[in-house]
Design a protein around this motif. Structure first.
Motif: not given
Lengths: 114, 115
Positions: A36, A99-102, A104, B33, B35, B45, B48, B56, B98, B104
């Motif tokens: 990103y 969870s596919y939550i990125p 970073f 979501s 952050y 995170f 969500q 989550q 997701t 996203i």
């Protein structure tokens, strides 16, 4: 849980120089990988992503990244940077089986001098 | 096509106070979501929301709570503010929960300063 390490926190280049930003992740399973970019005063934007297939991924604005599974790396490259590439760059990883939550990395600040 | 919009853009609060941040997802998106991005760090995170439920959650205390409305917009609430809560709070939206195929999209964030 996965984690991401970006080795260079600050990079300063002159226009037309080549760029490579390092990104390593730790996770034992299959991953999705992202880069990103956050230009000054703007929102985070997706540069490129790897989900599967060809490990060399091309993104917007001439950027590309190569996924090397054996090295757990996903380095970002650009052959010739421009002043407008000045921005913060974030590498992110998500697991495909969870969870596919990125997650970073802490980011690399790139300054390109004209 | 409006992107992800957040409000307010900047705010200053005192320790111990409560804050509410708001987010409207990108048109066509139903998953939101949140952050937290501290200075010099990457986004972390928080949680969500999908179908008005928290699906989550990251490693954040219960002082951080949220809500999603039927129109998919969302709020982030932080109670008993600490100095360490000072950060940029980012909202991100996607179509569906997701999954590996979804991209996203992030808003520009809300800068919170706790004094």
């Amino acid at each position: 849980a996965q984690s991401v390490s970006q080795h260079n926190h600050h990079v300063i280049l002159s226009e037309a120089a080549s760029l490579e930003l390092g990104c390593n992740y730790s996770y034992g399973g299959t991953v999705n990988l992202f880069w990103y970019v956050q230009y000054p005063g703007q929102h985070l934007q997706l540069l490129l992503k790897y989900f599967s297939g060809d490990p060399l991924v091309k993104g917007i604005k001439g950027f590309e990244a190569e996924f090397i599974k054996s090295k757990f790396s996903f380095n970002l490259r650009k052959p010739s940077v421009q002043w407008s590439d000045t921005a913060e760059y974030f590498c992110a990883v998500s697991s495909t089986g969870g969870s596919y939550i990125p997650t970073f990395g802490r980011g690399t600040s790139l300054i390109v001098h004209p | 096509d409006a992107g992800v919009t957040q409000s307010p853009t900047h705010l200053i609060k005192t320790r111990g106070q409560q804050v509410t941040l708001r987010c409207s997802p990108k048109s066509g998106h139903d998953t939101v979501s949140w952050y937290q991005q501290a200075l010099g760090q990457g986004p972390q995170f928080i949680f969500q929301y999908y179908e008005e439920e928290e699906r989550q959650r990251g490693n954040f205390p219960d002082r951080f709570s949220g809500h999603q409305f039927p129109n998919y917009s969302s709020e982030l609430n932080v109670n008993a503010l600490l100095l360490g809560d000072s950060a940029l709070y980012l909202c991100a939206s996607s179509r569906g929960r997701t999954t590996s195929g979804n991209t996203i999209y992030f808003g520009e964030g809300s800068w919170l300063t706790v004094v």
